[in-house]
Design a protein around this motif. Structure first.
Motif, PDB file in Angstrom:
ATOM      1  N   LEU A 167      41.637  42.741  55.201  1.00 15.84           N
ATOM      2  CA  LEU A 167      41.402  41.835  54.113  1.00 15.84           C
ATOM      3  C   LEU A 167      42.553  41.591  52.966  1.00 15.84           C
ATOM      4  CD1 LEU A 167      38.943  40.582  52.460  1.00 15.84           C
ATOM      5  CD2 LEU A 167      38.530  42.919  51.497  1.00 15.84           C
ATOM      6  N   VAL A 168      42.594  40.505  52.686  1.00 18.04           N
ATOM      7  CA  VAL A 168      43.528  40.162  51.516  1.00 18.04           C
ATOM      8  C   VAL A 168      42.902  40.041  50.237  1.00 18.04           C
ATOM      9  CG1 VAL A 168      45.666  38.597  50.870  1.00 18.04           C
ATOM     10  CG2 VAL A 168      45.302  39.435  53.341  1.00 18.04           C
ATOM     11  N   VAL A 169      43.407  40.556  49.215  1.00 17.94           N
ATOM     12  CA  VAL A 169      42.713  40.549  48.032  1.00 17.94           C
ATOM     13  C   VAL A 169      43.812  39.780  47.022  1.00 17.94           C
ATOM     14  CG1 VAL A 169      41.677  41.601  45.779  1.00 17.94           C
ATOM     15  CG2 VAL A 169      41.364  42.639  48.163  1.00 17.94           C
ATOM     16  N   ASN A 170      43.409  38.576  46.428  1.00 13.79           N
ATOM     17  CA  ASN A 170      44.072  37.631  45.687  1.00 13.79           C
ATOM     18  C   ASN A 170      43.421  37.636  44.404  1.00 13.79           C
ATOM     19  OD1 ASN A 170      46.376  36.572  44.924  1.00 13.79           O
ATOM     20  ND2 ASN A 170      46.638  35.165  46.602  1.00 13.79           N
ATOM     21  N   PHE A 171      44.244  36.969  43.473  1.00 16.51           N
ATOM     22  CA  PHE A 171      43.637  36.949  41.891  1.00 16.51           C
ATOM     23  C   PHE A 171      43.583  35.280  41.764  1.00 16.51           C
ATOM     24  CE2 PHE A 171      45.403  40.851  41.792  1.00 16.51           C
ATOM     25  CZ  PHE A 171      44.286  41.752  41.333  1.00 16.51           C
ATOM     26  N   GLY A 172      42.510  35.084  40.960  1.00  9.78           N
ATOM     27  CA  GLY A 172      42.430  33.520  40.648  1.00  9.78           C
ATOM     28  C   GLY A 172      41.418  33.322  39.394  1.00  9.78           C
TER      29      GLY A 172
END
Length: 178
Positions: free
Chosen positions: A87-92
């Motif tokens: 899983l990749v966690v990014n910010f938006g």
């Protein structure tokens, strides 16, 4: 959901680099999700959490077993669970979990809960058709299985005879051609 607080990861205080989290999963975990298909369970989940400056890379690894009833005999058995979930966690701008491989957290977030990902990984790793290993190797001795074997179709006999009415119809076709 207070039982699931131990699955919160507060990433604000973590330094960049690799962090390991481990969780022991049993039926109390599945009770929190109102999931009762497992009679018992013992699963160790290891989370490899890599914090980078702009995103997180998570790898969940699950190993253990769940006790489930066999679909043929209804006998309980321990189904091995081995699963890996990257899983990749990014910010938006806002929370978005529509993509199964990327989680978008709002910029103001300081923690997130990984319990849903662990739950889905384990439940999806259990086969849809659950067959007791003793059924597969032929050593199962149960009343239900013996009855199934008794009722099993042994051999399909093919009938070579044809219906005479069809033969007459076939003759009509061949008579027209001549």
């Amino acid at each position: 959901m207070k039982d699931l607080k131990k699955f919160n990861i507060q990433f604000v205080g973590l330094k960049e680099g690799t962090h390991l989290f481990d969780y022991e999963i049993d039926n109390k975990f599945f009770d929190a999700f109102n999931y009762d298909e497992f009679k018992s369970s013992s699963i160790k989940v290891l989370l490899n959490f890599i914090k980078k400056s702009t995103l997180f890379e998570l790898t969940f690894t699950a190993n253990g077993y769940v006790e489930v009833p066999c679909d043929l005999t209804n006998e309980l058995y321990k189904q091995d669970v081995h699963a890996v979930l990257p899983l990749v966690v990014n910010f938006g701008q806002e929370f978005n979990d529509e993509n199964e491989e990327i989680l978008i957290l709002p910029h103001e977030a300081y923690e997130f809960n990984v319990s849903q990902f662990i739950y889905e990984m384990i439940v999806l790793s259990v086969p849809n058709k659950r067959v007791h290993p003793k059924v597969l190797d032929g050593t199962m001795e149960s009343e239900a299985y013996n009855k199934l074997k008794e009722l099993e179709i042994k051999e399909i006999k093919t009938v070579e005879e044809t219906d005479p009415r069809w033969d007459k119809l076939k003759n009509l076709i061949t008579e027209k051609k001549t």
